[in-house]
Design a protein around this motif. Structure first.
Motif, PDB file in Angstrom:
ATOM      1  N   TYR A  18      51.231 115.741  62.548  1.00 44.91           N
ATOM      2  CA  TYR A  18      50.981 115.295  61.185  1.00 44.91           C
ATOM      3  C   TYR A  18      49.494 115.274  60.796  1.00 44.91           C
ATOM      4  CZ  TYR A  18      49.573 110.534  62.597  1.00 44.91           C
ATOM      5  OH  TYR A  18      48.919 109.463  63.121  1.00 44.91           O
ATOM      6  N   PRO A  19      48.524 115.006  61.723  1.00 46.40           N
ATOM      7  CA  PRO A  19      47.116 115.074  61.286  1.00 46.40           C
ATOM      8  C   PRO A  19      46.721 116.478  60.827  1.00 46.40           C
ATOM      9  CG  PRO A  19      47.306 113.855  63.348  1.00 46.40           C
ATOM     10  CD  PRO A  19      48.624 114.536  63.128  1.00 46.40           C
ATOM     11  N   LEU A  20      47.172 117.491  61.579  1.00 44.44           N
ATOM     12  CA  LEU A  20      46.878 118.874  61.204  1.00 44.44           C
ATOM     13  C   LEU A  20      47.599 119.246  59.918  1.00 44.44           C
ATOM     14  CD1 LEU A  20      45.703 121.679  61.783  1.00 44.44           C
ATOM     15  CD2 LEU A  20      47.692 122.127  63.255  1.00 44.44           C
ATOM     16  N   ILE A  21      48.852 118.813  59.763  1.00 43.08           N
ATOM     17  CA  ILE A  21      49.620 119.097  58.547  1.00 43.08           C
ATOM     18  C   ILE A  21      48.931 118.492  57.336  1.00 43.08           C
ATOM     19  CG2 ILE A  21      51.800 118.664  57.350  1.00 43.08           C
ATOM     20  CD1 ILE A  21      53.180 118.748  60.092  1.00 43.08           C
ATOM     21  N   TYR A 107      47.364 133.297  62.384  1.00 43.97           N
ATOM     22  CA  TYR A 107      47.903 132.192  63.175  1.00 43.97           C
ATOM     23  C   TYR A 107      48.943 132.663  64.194  1.00 43.97           C
ATOM     24  CZ  TYR A 107      45.766 129.001  59.785  1.00 43.97           C
ATOM     25  OH  TYR A 107      44.871 128.312  58.989  1.00 43.97           O
ATOM     26  N   VAL A 108      49.595 133.792  63.896  1.00 42.47           N
ATOM     27  CA  VAL A 108      50.641 134.287  64.794  1.00 42.47           C
ATOM     28  C   VAL A 108      50.054 134.662  66.146  1.00 42.47           C
ATOM     29  CG1 VAL A 108      52.385 136.085  65.129  1.00 42.47           C
ATOM     30  CG2 VAL A 108      52.019 135.114  62.857  1.00 42.47           C
ATOM     31  N   LYS A 109      48.858 135.176  66.146  1.00 34.68           N
ATOM     32  CA  LYS A 109      48.229 135.628  67.386  1.00 34.68           C
ATOM     33  C   LYS A 109      47.595 134.489  68.170  1.00 34.68           C
ATOM     34  CE  LYS A 109      47.338 140.143  65.303  1.00 34.68           C
ATOM     35  NZ  LYS A 109      46.316 141.155  64.911  1.00 34.68           N
ATOM     36  N   LYS A 110      47.589 133.290  67.580  1.00 34.94           N
ATOM     37  CA  LYS A 110      47.077 132.124  68.294  1.00 34.94           C
ATOM     38  C   LYS A 110      48.259 131.400  68.935  1.00 34.94           C
ATOM     39  CE  LYS A 110      43.116 131.481  65.195  1.00 34.94           C
ATOM     40  NZ  LYS A 110      42.419 130.558  64.262  1.00 34.94           N
ATOM     41  N   VAL A 111      48.357 131.553  70.240  1.00 34.63           N
ATOM     42  CA  VAL A 111      49.523 131.029  70.957  1.00 34.63           C
ATOM     43  C   VAL A 111      49.668 129.523  70.775  1.00 34.63           C
ATOM     44  CG1 VAL A 111      50.626 130.834  73.216  1.00 34.63           C
ATOM     45  CG2 VAL A 111      49.277 132.871  72.653  1.00 34.63           C
ATOM     46  N   ILE A 112      48.544 128.811  70.688  1.00 32.32           N
ATOM     47  CA  ILE A 112      48.603 127.355  70.633  1.00 32.32           C
ATOM     48  C   ILE A 112      48.869 126.821  69.230  1.00 32.32           C
ATOM     49  CG2 ILE A 112      47.067 127.098  72.614  1.00 32.32           C
ATOM     50  CD1 ILE A 112      44.798 126.468  70.633  1.00 32.32           C
ATOM     51  N   PHE A 113      48.853 127.692  68.216  1.00 34.89           N
ATOM     52  CA  PHE A 113      49.051 127.187  66.853  1.00 34.89           C
ATOM     53  C   PHE A 113      50.540 126.992  66.576  1.00 34.89           C
ATOM     54  CE2 PHE A 113      49.663 127.424  62.290  1.00 34.89           C
ATOM     55  CZ  PHE A 113      48.657 126.585  61.825  1.00 34.89           C
ATOM     56  N   PRO A 114      50.925 125.818  66.100  1.00 34.46           N
ATOM     57  CA  PRO A 114      52.348 125.543  65.816  1.00 34.46           C
ATOM     58  C   PRO A 114      52.770 126.153  64.473  1.00 34.46           C
ATOM     59  CG  PRO A 114      51.021 123.602  65.323  1.00 34.46           C
ATOM     60  CD  PRO A 114      50.069 124.636  65.887  1.00 34.46           C
TER      61      PRO A 114
END
Length: 271
Positions: A18-21, A107-114
């Motif tokens: 939620y902080p990132l959202i 963002y798709v290529k960033k494995v850690i990004f939800p």
């Protein structure tokens, strides 16, 4: 049980990120008005202008009345505006959904990004603008001398299952849009159909009883009706119908999120 297989994993995802959202919603809202003279004030100005136009055109030019024998010249504009708030909340999120992944390829290529938070961000932006529109509606009702009742407090409860339904559809469409690029065009046409096949511009009572019941197949119909009930008519929500709607919405949210979780591993290959 893993996050991807949990029945309420989509809620756990919201709690975890939620902080990132919140930061991304803030950036999305501010970015929409970046560079404009009035900035965020446009989020207030736009619904005020639209409500003023609806009031003038439908109340004084067409002299439209919501109910038979109703002499209130402002009720049609208020009913129309409240219905359009619900529709715009739905349409803003759903029309963006098919391109959410396509417009955030980095963002798709960033494995850690939800990636599954992107529909939450889109919904958060839509909820912000809907909240401003509801505030404008409340101010307009106050100017008209409309009594504020305790039934208005049920508004968040009425909208909550609607938000889960939007999220389920958004996750499904966001994933499908990666593999089927035409889905965005189809959704655009479908929004027009849903808008006119919903009692936004007319009351359900204007239709024959046998036909009016079929409009409840439209996911917007019940929520539009219940929002008007608690805000304008000062009645209680139909708890039985909302209960069934909530169960269906939660199921759709889980199915949409589960589909997104299972298909996201193929996004990088397609993009």
């Amino acid at each position: 049980m893993s996050l991807s297989s949990s029945m309420f994993g989509f809620v756990l995802c919201l709690k975890q990120h939620y902080p990132l959202i919140f930061r991304m919603i803030k950036r999305e809202v501010i970015g929409r008005y970046r560079g404009s003279f009035f900035g965020l004030l446009w989020s207030f100005i736009t619904p005020i202008i639209m409500l003023t136009i609806y009031t003038f055109v439908f109340s004084f030019v067409f002299k439209a009345r919501w109910g038979i024998g109703n002499s209130d010249p402002y009720e049609f504009a208020v009913m129309l505006f409240s219905g359009l708030i619900v529709f715009n909340l739905f349409a803003e999120s759903i029309t963006k959904a098919p391109t959410l992944i396509l417009s955030n390829v980095n963002y798709v290529k960033k494995v850690i990004f939800p990636l599954d938070i992107l529909p939450w961000v889109s919904l958060g932006s839509a909820v912000f603008h809907a909240a401003i529109s509801f505030l404008v509606l409340f101010l307009f009702l106050a100017v008209l001398g409309h009594a504020f009742t305790l039934s208005m407090l049920w508004l968040p409860i009425v909208l909550l299952p609607f938000l889960f339904l939007i999220m389920g559809l958004s996750w499904f469409l966001a994933s499908l849009g990666v593999f089927v690029r035409d889905i965005g065009q189809i959704i655009g046409m479908l929004m027009t159909v849903l808008m006119f096949m919903c009692p936004i511009f007319y009351p359900l009572s204007a239709l024959p009883e046998g036909i009016g019941q079929y409009l409840y197949l439209n996911p917007l119909t019940l929520i539009v009706d219940q929002v008007r009930t608690v805000l304008i008519i000062a009645g209680q929500p139909d708890w039985l119908k909302l209960g069934y709607y909530s169960l269906i919405s939660l199921f759709c949210a889980w199915v949409g999120w589960f589909w997104f979780s299972k298909t996201r591993r193929g996004f990088a290959d397609v993009l």
